[in-house]
Design an enzyme around this catalytic site. Structure first.
Site, PDB file in Angstrom:
ATOM      1  N   HIS A  84       0.814  -1.221   0.000  1.00  0.00           N
ATOM      2  CA  HIS A  84       0.000   0.000   0.000  1.00  0.00           C
ATOM      3  C   HIS A  84       0.847   1.270   0.000  1.00  0.00           C
ATOM      4  O   HIS A  84       0.717   2.115  -0.874  1.00  0.00           O
ATOM      5  CB  HIS A  84      -0.913   0.026   1.234  1.00  0.00           C
ATOM      6  CG  HIS A  84      -2.110  -0.860   1.141  1.00  0.00           C
ATOM      7  ND1 HIS A  84      -2.026  -2.226   1.078  1.00  0.00           N
ATOM      8  CD2 HIS A  84      -3.431  -0.570   1.133  1.00  0.00           C
ATOM      9  CE1 HIS A  84      -3.241  -2.732   1.019  1.00  0.00           C
ATOM     10  NE2 HIS A  84      -4.124  -1.744   1.051  1.00  0.00           N
ATOM     11  N   ASP A 130      -7.006  -6.968   5.913  1.00  0.00           N
ATOM     12  CA  ASP A 130      -7.417  -6.223   4.734  1.00  0.00           C
ATOM     13  C   ASP A 130      -8.756  -6.793   4.303  1.00  0.00           C
ATOM     14  O   ASP A 130      -8.941  -8.014   4.302  1.00  0.00           O
ATOM     15  CB  ASP A 130      -6.380  -6.360   3.612  1.00  0.00           C
ATOM     16  CG  ASP A 130      -6.686  -5.381   2.499  1.00  0.00           C
ATOM     17  OD1 ASP A 130      -6.059  -4.304   2.479  1.00  0.00           O
ATOM     18  OD2 ASP A 130      -7.586  -5.667   1.684  1.00  0.00           O
TER      19      ASP A 130
HETATM   20  C1  MIC Z   1      -8.769  -0.557   0.954  1.00  0.00           C
HETATM   21  O1  MIC Z   1      -8.900  -1.105  -0.141  1.00  0.00           O
HETATM   22  O2  MIC Z   1      -9.555   0.302   1.383  1.00  0.00           O
HETATM   23  C2  MIC Z   1      -7.574  -0.939   1.810  1.00  0.00           C
HETATM   24  C3  MIC Z   1      -6.666   0.220   1.822  1.00  0.00           C
HETATM   25  O3  MIC Z   1      -6.903  -2.036   1.238  1.00  0.00           O
HETATM   26  C4  MIC Z   1      -8.107  -1.310   3.201  1.00  0.00           C
HETATM   27  C5  MIC Z   1      -7.051  -1.521   4.206  1.00  0.00           C
HETATM   28  C6  MIC Z   1      -6.472  -0.263   4.756  1.00  0.00           C
HETATM   29  O4  MIC Z   1      -7.172   0.744   4.898  1.00  0.00           O
HETATM   30  O5  MIC Z   1      -5.275  -0.287   5.057  1.00  0.00           O
HETATM   31  C7  MIC Z   1      -9.013  -2.539   3.213  1.00  0.00           C
HETATM   32  O6  MIC Z   1      -9.628  -2.845   2.227  1.00  0.00           O
HETATM   33  O7  MIC Z   1      -9.167  -3.181   4.262  1.00  0.00           O
HETATM   34 FE1  SF4 Z   2      -4.934  -2.562  -2.320  1.00  0.00          FE
HETATM   35 FE2  SF4 Z   2      -7.272  -2.378  -1.029  1.00  0.00          FE
HETATM   36 FE3  SF4 Z   2      -7.016  -1.548  -3.554  1.00  0.00          FE
HETATM   37 FE4  SF4 Z   2      -6.922  -4.117  -3.030  1.00  0.00          FE
HETATM   38  S1  SF4 Z   2      -8.687  -2.764  -2.720  1.00  0.00           S
HETATM   39  S2  SF4 Z   2      -5.566  -3.002  -4.403  1.00  0.00           S
HETATM   40  S3  SF4 Z   2      -5.876  -4.167  -1.082  1.00  0.00           S
HETATM   41  S4  SF4 Z   2      -6.022  -0.685  -1.777  1.00  0.00           S
END
Ligand code: MIC
Ligand code: SF4
Length: 645
Positions: free
Chosen positions: A66, A120
């Site tokens: 991320h 996640d």
């Molecule tokens: C997202 O897609 O919103 C994230 C960033 O992957 C989050 C995790 C996060 O906020 O670090 C998720 O989906 O859980």
């Molecule tokens: Fe990354 Fe969350 Fe986006 Fe998937 S949905 S690519 S885990 S930020």
């Protein structure tokens, strides 16, 4: 004995507490965990606070995907911290550049029939391999790494029967968009979606991963496919056929609910701004000019997804008004497109190739131009998430994305045939390039490892037990479907603060109400009031932890999304539900609320909230199990776990 569905079989095999009765709380044993960097730093600080030297799971992996832009020292410091703490405590570390956690995990680690818990929300992706894979907050992952069970209400199992077979240019993405169209972003709360039927065989492993990944947008606990010959072929191509076991529901299995999708009739679909369930047929909005097209994210960045883009763009150029980005989901996908020549076709077409990471999906660069229409193969299109507040983000399959990139307007990929581009199935390699050099095993001599903490990594804030009376003002009243991106935004500016709660808490609700933080400080914390499906979207516990830091004591809403509700309890914020939804109207920002005899009321069930400003009383339910009540009264899961240890 009546036949069992696949979900029941795996849950039963992992059951350590409770009974499988829809709604009743169960505890399940967790075989594997995954974390990513944006939630991982907190998860490992929490694990450290539990004082357990080595993880007790079969496998735990820490990914970095991320926080990849290194504008300053913070993200690189976090990576270094994660690498050292993984080595020390028995965790595998996937280095930055190796890929998006969900893509790499299914490639290298997922095992049919096992359980996976990940910090996640898209952890359910591995359900495409026949795993029970669930997203949760970092603290729940820390407890699982310490060998504790994961608690959840027994989900209802929805059988999704696939009939017919996928037609050319129609994909797994369209299957899940169809479900979102029918069921909405709250349709799946408390449910597991289990796919079965003759149509399953026509979905490749990649299609299945897209479906299970985006099942998260239904609010579902998880989604699962049987482990069949397609699963075996995929694992063989990963050099892991030995991990394969055939798994399916019994022929006479029953489901709590039943849904049917006729794949023969399914057509390319697209979700409109600003919610993944605003789905229409691509045909209905075809012709709309676009400024950006992005292929990538954990939903659609497999070899198949990039292969189709390369096939369409071969010898052609991205439309002049369009900026197109392509993200390979992993180093393995990147290497595959390079070796097969697809990468050269993509480069030649003018596509902008990004490193294997979340990137634009989480607002880490590539914000669209003002008011611009961006069509993405991603899973979330919440307002402002792209980094441009007034951008209009649409979600579709890579097929629809690439057709759109070529024409500059939203285009049904089936229309490519009229442009002389015939459909050709992307054949997945018999053998993917396998090189796990970017995955570091834990240290052989952990005692010699020093955990490296940069100045941005601040100690973990801990809550205290709530006392017997909660009082304060309503800091904010919001409507339905509030996402964790509303509560605790992400993006390239805020994400690097994930290890620093005092700093990140300055941004709580910043996109909804710029004065929120100031008010919370002046009023000494207080309450939040919301509508239905409050806290949908990500698993980020920062959406509970940062409000806790600002003194938020309780959240009173019509309904919660699963992970966020659990995170609130984990950090000692009281989750309350209006008993009569009409009471929502008769309450407003600034009202002063009091809850007396807290412990007694919570152990009783109904909670009376006095509105001192209006002289009224509101009946609320907390819906917590007796274990959750004790977790809350201890001031959160960390206090509860350490005390109980
Ligand atoms: C997202 O897609 O919103 C994230 C960033 O992957 C989050 C995790 C996060 O906020 O670090 C998720 O989906 O859980
Ligand atoms: Fe990354 Fe969350 Fe986006 Fe998937 S949905 S690519 S885990 S930020």
């Amino acid at each position: 004995m009546a036949g069992r569905n696949l979900t029941q079989k795996i849950l039963e095999a992992h059951l350590v507490e409770g009974e499988l009765k829809p709604g009743a709380e169960i505890g399940i044993r967790i075989d594997q965990t995954l974390t990513q960097d944006a939630t991982g730093t907190m998860a490992y600080l929490q694990f450290e606070a539990m004082g357990v030297p080595k993880v007790r799971t079969k496998l735990s992996v820490s990914y970095v995907d991320h926080n990849m832009l290194q504008n300053s020292f913070e993200n690189a410091d976090d990576h270094r911290f994660l690498q050292s703490i993984a080595a020390k405590h028995g965790v595998y570390y996937s280095r930055p550049g190796n890929g998006i956690c969900h893509q790499v995990h299914r490639e290298r680690f997922g095992v049919p029939g096992q359980t996976l818990l990940g910090s996640d929300s898209h952890t359910p992706t591995c359900g495409g391999l026949g795993m029970i894979a669930i997203g949760a907050g970092g603290l729940d992952i820390a407890v699982a790494m310490a060998g504790g069970p994961f608690h959840l209400p027994t989900p209802k199992v929805v059988g999704v029967e696939l009939k017919g077979s996928l037609q050319p240019w129609v994909t797994g993405k369209d299957v899940i968009l169809e479900l979102l169209r029918r069921l909405t972003v709250r349709g799946g709360v408390g449910k597991i979606y289990e796919y079965f039927g003759e149509g399953v065989a026509s979905l490749s492993a990649s299609d299945r991963f897209t479906v299970t990944n985006m099942g998260a947008e239904l609010g579902a606990t998880t989604s699962i496919f049987p482990s069949d010959e397609a699963t075996r072929t995929y694992l063989r191509a990963q050099g892991r056929e030995k991990d394969w076991v055939p798994l399916a529901a019994d022929p006479d299995a029953s489901y709590d609910e039943h849904i049917e999708i006729d794949l023969d009739k399914l057509e390319p679909l697209i979700a409109q701004p600003h919610s993944p369930d605003k789905v229409v047929a691509v045909r209905q909005i075809a012709g709309m000019p676009v400024v950006q097209v992005c292929i990538g994210s954990c939903t659609n960045s497999s070899y198949h997804d990039l292969g189709i883009a390369a096939m369409v763009l071969r010898g052609r150029a991205v439309y002049p008004d369009v900026s197109m980005t392509v993200t390979p989901g992993s180093k393995q996908v990147f290497e595959t497109i390079a070796r097969k020549g697809d990468l050269a076709d993509l480069i030649s077409s003018g596509a902008r190739i990004l490193e294997s990471a979340c990137g634009p999906c989480i607002g880490m660069g590539q914000a669209p131009s003002s008011g611009g229409v961006s069509v993405r193969s991603f899973n979330r299109n919440f307002e402002g998430r792209s980094g441009t507040q007034d951008a209009k983000v649409y979600l579709a399959s890579p097929e629809t994305c690439v057709a759109t990139a070529l024409t500059g307007k939203i285009t049904d990929p089936r229309d490519l045939e009229e442009m002389g581009i015939q459909f050709k199935k992307v054949i997945e390699p018999d053998q993917y390039p396998i090189n796990d050099d970017m995955i570091l095993p834990p240290a052989k001599e952990p005692e010699k490892i020093e955990v490296l903490r940069g100045p941005n990594i601040k100690p973990l804030p801990r809550n205290t037990a709530p006392g017997d009376r909660l009082e304060g003002k309503i800091l904010l009243k919001v409507g339905d479907n509030i996402t964790t991106d509303h509560i605790m935004p992400a993006g390239s500016k805020i994400l690097p603060l994930r290890s620093n709660i005092p700093a990140i808490s300055e941004y709580v609700f910043s996109r909804v109400d710029a004065d929120f933080v100031q008010r919370a400080k002046e009023w000494g914390g207080g309450f939040i009031v919301g509508g239905s499906n409050y806290g949908q979207g990500s698993s980020r516990e920062h959406a509970a932890l940062a409000p806790m830091y600002l003194g938020v004591k309780a959240v009173l809403v019509k309904s919660f999304a699963r992970i966020h509700r659990a995170n609130l309890i984990n950090f000692g914020i009281l989750p309350l539900l209006f008993q009569n939804e009409s009471d929502y109207e008769a309450i407003g920002q600034g009202d002063e609320l009091v809850i007396d005899s807290l412990a007694e009321q919570l152990r009783g069930g109904t909670v009376i909230v006095q509105n001192k400003s209006r002289g009224t009383r509101i009946s609320a339910q907390h819906g917590m199990t007796s274990r959750e009540v004790e977790v809350y009264l201890a001031g959160g899961l960390l206090n509860y776990t350490v005390k109980g240890a």
